[in-house]
Every structure is written in structure tokens, then in C-alpha cells.
Design a protein around this motif. Structure first.
Motif, PDB file in Angstrom:
ATOM      1  N   GLY A 240       1.337  -1.382  -9.658  1.00 21.65           N
ATOM      2  CA  GLY A 240       1.660  -0.551 -10.629  1.00 21.65           C
ATOM      3  C   GLY A 240       1.000   0.642 -10.545  1.00 21.65           C
ATOM      4  O   GLY A 240       1.823   1.863 -10.617  1.00 21.65           O
ATOM      5  N   SER A 241      -0.157   0.788  -9.648  1.00 22.11           N
ATOM      6  CA  SER A 241      -0.650   2.210  -9.258  1.00 22.11           C
ATOM      7  C   SER A 241       0.115   2.726  -8.335  1.00 22.11           C
ATOM      8  O   SER A 241       0.445   4.000  -8.335  1.00 22.11           O
ATOM      9  CB  SER A 241      -1.914   2.028  -8.760  1.00 22.11           C
ATOM     10  N   MET A 242       0.752   2.120  -7.411  1.00 20.77           N
ATOM     11  CA  MET A 242       1.616   2.831  -6.188  1.00 20.77           C
ATOM     12  C   MET A 242       3.053   3.133  -7.185  1.00 20.77           C
ATOM     13  O   MET A 242       3.447   4.201  -6.719  1.00 20.77           O
ATOM     14  CB  MET A 242       2.214   1.563  -5.223  1.00 20.77           C
ATOM     15  N   ARG A 243       3.114   2.571  -8.130  1.00 19.33           N
ATOM     16  CA  ARG A 243       4.510   3.037  -8.767  1.00 19.33           C
ATOM     17  C   ARG A 243       4.314   4.226  -9.734  1.00 19.33           C
ATOM     18  O   ARG A 243       5.128   5.009  -9.764  1.00 19.33           O
ATOM     19  CB  ARG A 243       5.056   1.605  -9.727  1.00 19.33           C
ATOM     20  N   GLN A 244       3.332   4.248 -10.399  1.00 20.25           N
ATOM     21  CA  GLN A 244       2.739   5.008 -11.301  1.00 20.25           C
ATOM     22  C   GLN A 244       2.681   6.336 -10.754  1.00 20.25           C
ATOM     23  O   GLN A 244       3.122   7.513 -11.264  1.00 20.25           O
ATOM     24  CB  GLN A 244       1.776   4.362 -12.398  1.00 20.25           C
ATOM     25  N   ALA A 245       2.063   6.530  -9.591  1.00 18.67           N
ATOM     26  CA  ALA A 245       1.574   7.568  -9.113  1.00 18.67           C
ATOM     27  C   ALA A 245       2.663   8.665  -8.755  1.00 18.67           C
ATOM     28  O   ALA A 245       2.543   9.940  -9.436  1.00 18.67           O
ATOM     29  CB  ALA A 245       0.607   7.295  -7.847  1.00 18.67           C
ATOM     30  N   PRO A 246       3.830   8.432  -8.171  1.00 18.58           N
ATOM     31  CA  PRO A 246       3.918   7.574  -6.962  1.00 18.58           C
ATOM     32  C   PRO A 246       3.161   7.842  -5.622  1.00 18.58           C
ATOM     33  O   PRO A 246       2.984   9.138  -5.380  1.00 18.58           O
ATOM     34  CB  PRO A 246       5.277   7.526  -6.797  1.00 18.58           C
ATOM     35  N   VAL A 247       3.004   6.851  -4.808  1.00 18.86           N
ATOM     36  CA  VAL A 247       2.140   7.284  -3.673  1.00 18.86           C
ATOM     37  C   VAL A 247       2.835   7.233  -2.489  1.00 18.86           C
ATOM     38  O   VAL A 247       4.056   6.519  -2.316  1.00 18.86           O
ATOM     39  CB  VAL A 247       1.014   6.110  -3.390  1.00 18.86           C
ATOM     40  N   ARG A 248       2.530   8.203  -1.670  1.00 17.28           N
ATOM     41  CA  ARG A 248       3.217   8.268  -0.204  1.00 17.28           C
ATOM     42  C   ARG A 248       2.638   7.050   0.618  1.00 17.28           C
ATOM     43  O   ARG A 248       3.397   6.759   1.623  1.00 17.28           O
ATOM     44  CB  ARG A 248       2.681   9.615   0.297  1.00 17.28           C
ATOM     45  N   MET A 249       1.250   6.966   0.594  1.00 17.76           N
ATOM     46  CA  MET A 249       0.513   5.976   1.691  1.00 17.76           C
ATOM     47  C   MET A 249      -0.587   5.268   0.658  1.00 17.76           C
ATOM     48  O   MET A 249      -1.202   5.658  -0.266  1.00 17.76           O
ATOM     49  CB  MET A 249       0.046   6.906   2.371  1.00 17.76           C
ATOM     50  N   ALA A 250      -0.714   3.966   1.274  1.00 18.05           N
ATOM     51  CA  ALA A 250      -1.654   3.065   0.797  1.00 18.05           C
ATOM     52  C   ALA A 250      -2.545   2.763   1.852  1.00 18.05           C
ATOM     53  O   ALA A 250      -2.025   2.272   2.861  1.00 18.05           O
ATOM     54  CB  ALA A 250      -1.367   1.913  -0.199  1.00 18.05           C
TER      55      ALA A 250
END
Length: 485
Positions: A240-250
Motif C-alpha cells: 500500500g505504501s509503494m502504491r500510495q507514495a508512489p515510490v521509485r525504489m524500496a
């Protein structure tokens, strides 16, 4: 306000069983506050509506309203009409935890000659028994390379082949042209973020996590998106956090996580890789501790890259923890095209890693099973000695005994980690307070305690630490200064 949010069912899962203490609203407020303090619930996360959380927990809406009211009074929740409520941290002056720590994971000014001082902050063991033999073999090999210029930007081919063979042995077919040798894992991660992350890009990080990774991301200007993993990896929240941010990298530490010591289950690894694919994000797996299992006979969990089919997972490894930190040799496993980009990108940093150190690591990798066995024996003895001493001298502290890694992640009854670290220095022992491992001032009730010292030294350190903790408990709590209006 942040776009991050948790639903009622997600919040209920994080909270676990409904508190049985009375009044229930006070217990619920304490539980939510604990989620914020230990990092599992990020600041600026929008909370469920009172009705939704009440339905998910099976309590009355009045109970949730009273809990939110208490959290607002304590400054752990902020609300705005029409916008809902979200988590917060009290201003620094309101905290009773004292100033932030001045130091980092490594202690300046302390060295091997300072025998009276016991450092539980540096999680790095001495060189293994086979080290001298590996050095001698590498020195004998060096003349074969000294006739050339000595610059190998991707790393010595023989070392890259050895690293690739290690991945293949763990079920991840790898070629030498997918490996880039670096001057340590920290350089590897820094090189990756300078190649793949632009200032302002969102990067998901675990909370807690490796402090120097946070420092590298801040220097790059990345926007940090922390997700709590103190209780293990909640893949639904991560996704959910990857999707909401959205993130370039984890960025994740799946193998004997630093600092918690947790090992990510294989099913969670597959789900995390799938979440990164759906979010169109790179997933950087820090495998620095992957070879430090305490039971070398236990089945090993496959690397994250075993679940990757599209070049989404980038693995970072190092000789520093298993072999010796003074070697400063690490590596990156990725796709061949990205490996070529990284080789070009490293030129402004150092152009290539030292040849002799690469030869030493290659020799050590030929004896990696022996090194793992030695580390497991030594670390198990020291881990158990530290755990036993903590139970004896600090029975109110909570911790899991990890199955691998180099440290215990201990939770104290009160959020006094920074003051404890400062006091412990005067007692002759060094620990790293929890906030060093977080991006946003939480984790004040945790300390990381490495167990690389011999058992007797660790027992002495625990006694000193107990004395420091008693001193902190007896000291009056810091009081906030009055506001001037």
C-alpha cells in the motif's frame, strides 16, 4: 498532509486483540501510541474514521472517539474538520526523552587499545581464522595482476565469477557480467541511488533500518517513506505504501534484518517482489547479513532475486560482516545492462576497488562454509551470553533471540534510549539508541546491542548497562519549557 492511510481492518490487524484493560479507550490509545513510538505506524498517516475502526475492533464508536481524544491531547494525533485524523509526534520540547544522539553507529575516538571500554554499538567481528592464509595466497597471486594498470571498474573477473557462483548455489542463476564489485556495501547502495533516484523521488525504507542507508538517501534528496517492521513485514502495508507514495525504489534488509534480527519468510519475499512489480519500483535487497545464520544446518531462505523475473530486484552483498570490515569489498547483483551503467557511474567516486583486497575476498569465498561455521559457533555463544545477562540484570527489557545476525534489538519499559546511551558511555559501555535507526524520531524505547565481543565481556557490559539504566530511571524526567506568547 500525507496521502498515506490505513483502513479499519489494517489498523485492527496492527493492534491485534482488543485491549482487555479498563477503561478500554485508554488502553486503545496506549496501543495506538505504541504503534507510533515503535515505528510500525508512520507519522502523518491518516487514521481510519472512528466508525470504521470501531466496526473493525468490535467496540463502540464512543470508545474510539475517547481514544482519539486522548491521543490528540498527548499530541500523537492531529485532526482537522473535514480532513480526518492522522498520526503525529509530539514536538521535541514536549518529549521526556532528552536530546537526540550526537553519534552514529560507530564510535569516534575509541579503538582496540581502549580495553576498559566495551563497545556494543559496532556490529562488526574480527577476521576469521582462515584470514591469514587467504592473505598469503592473495599476495602470491598479486604479481599476475601487477603487470597491468590495476583498474578493473567492474571488479576482478575471478571475484565476480565467485560471487555469481554463490548466487547460483542459492538458486539464482547469475553471470559474472551481472556483478559489479564495489568498495563496500555502503558504496554499492550510494552508487545505486545516484544512478536510479533523483532528488525528490520517493524511496520506501523500513523502520527501523540501517542508519547509513538513511543518510545516503537524505544526502541524495530522496523523500523517505518509512514502513514499520518491528513486528515483522506486513506485506499489505508495504504494498500500500509503494502504491500510495508512489515510490521509485524500496530498500529492505530481508536476511537477519539490521537491527531486529528478523528473517523474512519466503512467501513474504514473493509477495514483496510482486508488490514492487505492480508499483513499478526497484527493490534493493541488502544481503550483508545473509551468511550469518546461527544454525548452519538450517535450510536457507532463497534470496529475494529468486522471485524476480523482470530485473526488478537488485541485490547488495558485502564481505564486511562475514569476513572482515577492513577489506571494504562489496558487490551489486543486477541485470547486465544496469551493471554497465553502474560501472560508468562509479568513475566520479573511485573508478575501481583495490586489487589485493579483491584477491583476499576471492580466497575467503573459497572457504566460505568454514567461515560460516566459525562465525555461527562464536556468535551463538556470545548471543546466548548477552541474552542471559540481560535477563538477569535487566529483566524488564524485552527482546527476541535472533536466529542470525550480530545484534539484539531490545525494548525498554520507557522511551529513554538516548539518555541511556549517553549515561552508558560514562559507565564504560556503548550502545546505539533506537532513533538512529528511524527516519522520524521514533524508537526511543529501543537500543541495539551487538554481540560480537567474547561472552565474558558481554556479561560485564550488561552489568554496566544495568547500572546506567538505574541511573536514568532515578533521574527526574525532563520538563518542557513554558511557551512564550
Amino acid at each position: 498532509m500525507s496521502a498515506r492511510y490505513v483502513s479499519g481492518p489494517q489498523m485492527a490487524r496492527l493492534l491485534g486483540d482488543v485491549p482487555s484493560e479498563r477503561p478500554v479507550y485508554a488502553a486503545l490509545a496506549r496501543a495506538v501510541r505504541g504503534l507510533v513510538q515503535d515505528g510500525r505506524l508512520a507519522p502523518r498517516t491518516r487514521l481510519p474514521a472512528e466508525r470504521d475502526l470501531a466496526a473493525a475492533l468490535g467496540v463502540s464508536r464512543t470508545t474510539v472517539t475517547a481514544a482519539y481524544d486522548r491521543l490528540r491531547a498527548e499530541r500523537y494525533v492531529e485532526s482537522r474538520q473535514g480532513a480526518g485524523s492522522w498520526t503525529a509526534l509530539p514536538p521535541a520540547g514536549v518529549s521526556v526523552t532528552g536530546p537526540r544522539p550526537a553519534g552514529g553507529v560507530f564510535a569516534p575516538g575509541r579503538g582496540p587499545g581502549d580495553a576498559a571500554f566495551l563497545d556494543l554499538g559496532c556490529a562488526a567481528p574480527a577476521a576469521p581464522a582462515v584470514f591469514d592464509g587467504a592473505v598469503a595466497a592473495a599476495v602470491a597471486e598479486l604479481p599476475r595482476h601487477s603487470a597491468g594498470p590495476g583498474y578493473e571498474p567492474a571488479g576482478l573477473e575471478s571475484l565476480r565469477e565467485a560471487v555469481a557462483a554463490g548466487y547460483a548455489a542459492r538458486g539464482v542463476p547469475t553471470r559474472a557480467d551481472q556483478i559489479v564489485v564495489t568498495s563496500g556495501a555502503q558504496q554499492a547502495f550510494t552508487l545505486l541511488i545516484h544512478t536510479l533516484v533523483e532528488p525528490g523521488d520517493a524511496v520506501l525504507v523500513e523502520r527501523p533500518t540501517y542508519p547509513h542507508a538513511l543518510g545516503a538517501l537524505r544526502r541524495r534528496g530522496a523523500r523517505l517513506v518509512p514502513v514499520g517492521v518491528n513486528g515483522g513485514w506486513d506485506v499489505e502495508l508495504l504494498a500500500g505504501s509503494m502504491r500510495q507514495a508512489p515510490v521509485r525504489m524500496a530498500y529492505t534488509v530481508p536476511d537477519f534484518h539490521n537491527p531486529t534480527g528478523l528473517l523474512m519468510p519466503d512467501g513474504d519475499r514473493a509477495a514483496l517482489v510482486d508488490a514492487a512489480r505492480r508499483a513499478d519500483a526497484f527493490l534493493v535487497a541488502d544481503e550483508t547479513f545473509a551468511d550469518l545464520g546461527h544454525d548452519t544446518g538450517a535450510p536457507r531462505v532463497p534470496p529475494l532475486a529468486a522471485h524476480d523475473r523482470g530485473g526488478r530486484v537488485i541485490s547488495v552483498g558485502s564481505a564486511s560482516k562475514l569476513m572482515w570490515g577492513g577489506l571494504r569489498i562489496g558487490w551489486i547483483r543486477t541485470t547486465a545492462p544496469l551493471a554497465r551503467r553502474l560501472v560508468l557511474a562509479r568513475e566520479p567516486f573511485d573508478m575501481a576497488s583495490p586489487v589485493l583486497e579483491q584477491l583476499i575476498v576471492r580466497e575467503l569465498l573459497a572457504s566460505v562454509d568454514d567461515v560460516r561455521e566459525q562465525r555461527a559457533r562464536e556468535l551463538t555463544r556470545s548471543r546466548d551470553a548477552l541474552a542471559g545477562a540481560l535477563r538477569e540484570h535487566l529483566p524488564g527489557w524485552e527482546f527476541r533471540v535472533p536466529e542470525g545476525g550480530l545484534s539484539l534489538w531490545a525494548r525498554m519499559p520507557a522511551p529513554v534510549a538516548t539518555r541511556l546511551a549517553e549515561t552508558a558511555e560514562r559507565h564504560g559501555v556503548r550502545v546505539v539508541p533506537g532513533p538512529a535507526f528511524g527516519a522520524d524520531g521514533v524508537l526511543e524505547d529501543y537500543v541495539r546491542l551487538s554481540f560480537v565481543l567474547p561472552p565474558e565481556a558481554l556479561r560485564t557490559a550488561a552489568e554496566r548497562l544495568a547500572g546506567a539504566h538505574r541511573e536514568v530511571e532515578a533521574a527526574p524526567a525532563a520538563r518542557p519549557l513554558p511557551a512564550y506568547v
